[in-house]
Design an enzyme around this catalytic site. Structure first.
Site: not given
Length: 291
Positions: A186, A246
């Site tokens: 990611r 995050c």
């Protein structure tokens, strides 16, 4: 002050062993599932189905999506900080008292427990620890009995820990070290299963939470020295200004907890990538380098 507790030490504290210097802590079960799969508690929030089957004796369930996060709105990210009144009511319902120790646990991943730990610290509670390894590491007794503890007296004092907004995160990526706690895929922008745009905040350093824990006991933190070495390799020591984000502000709390185990303070960007990437004016970097 310790930020994690081993299952063995927690068992001593709960049984009142003479060798334990601690009073029995208040226990919070924060196992996390999508809200739609949970059942009502009778207090306006859902409950993890596994909690009814088995939990630590005396542990009260607290729901991450409704009690450890606020409603999602435009530009908030997926897990905004909760309204202090809602959070305070949830903690008092669970029996949390000011000045009395609290231990939080989840199923073993540690993300939800770390979120609860961070929120209590942010709200001014000074004696909070996470059960290392969570429920998966616990070898003591379990019960299906739902406790009804006396109402606690904890009143949140928001701001007891600092936070970053999007501009602050962008600045810290230039002046300190901004860690991206998501998976490397990611971060590099190879996949993005949830958010609008793939990639990372320019200048952020990849530091997946999976590298905070051991391979032999997933969910249990690596020793403090090993964590310190990990973060040193990322350019961090006790004097470095560190921020963490995050996807939505949950697993980043786990990174902040790992940094605390290593003796390093860090600041959370609660909006995280879900907030950053929702704003098309924000720059996005891809690839393995901070950019």
């Amino acid at each position: 002050m310790a930020v994690i507790v081993s299952p063995t030490q927690l068992a001593r504290e709960l049984t009142g062993s003479p060798s334990s210097p601690h009073t029995p802590p208040t226990l919070l079960d924060v196992r996390w599932e999508p809200t739609g799969s949970l059942r009502p508690q009778g207090h306006g929030s859902p409950r993890h189905p596994g909690y009814d089957a088995a939990h630590l004796p005396g542990a009260v369930y607290v729901d991450l999506d409704t009690e450890l996060a606020g409603p999602v709105g435009e530009g908030t990210g997926r897990h905004p900080l909760p309204d202090p009144k809602v959070f305070g009511a949830a903690m008092r319902r669970a029996g949390v008292r000011q000045g009395h120790p609290v231990v939080v646990y989840d199923g073993g991943l540690g993300w939800a427990a770390a979120r609860a730990w961070w929120l209590l610290r942010w709200a001014g509670h000074e004696d909070v620890r996470v059960l290392d390894g969570g429920l998966a590491a616990w070898e003591g007794p379990l019960t299906g009995e739902v406790p009804r503890p006396p109402e606690g007296d904890f009143t949140p004092r928001p701001g007891s820990l600092p936070v970053l907004d999007a501009d602050g995160a962008a600045a810290l990526a230039r002046t300190g070290v901004l860690l991206d706690a998501r998976s490397g895929e990611r971060y590099r922008g190879e996949v993005e299963p949830i958010d609008r745009v793939a990639g990372h905040i320019p200048g952020a350093v990849s530091a997946p939470t999976t590298e905070n824990t051991t391979e032999s006991a997933p969910g249990a933190f690596r020793p403090a020295a090993a964590l310190a070495a990990r973060f040193a390799a990322l350019g961090i020591d006790a004097d470095t200004e560190v921020g963490v984000y995050c996807g939505s502000g949950v697993s980043a709390a786990h990174e902040i907890l790992a940094l605390a185990v290593a003796g390093i303070d860090a600041v959370l960007y609660p909006g995280s990538w879900s907030q950053w990437s929702a704003d098309p004016s924000r720059p996005v970097a891809t690839g393995p380098e901070p950019g």
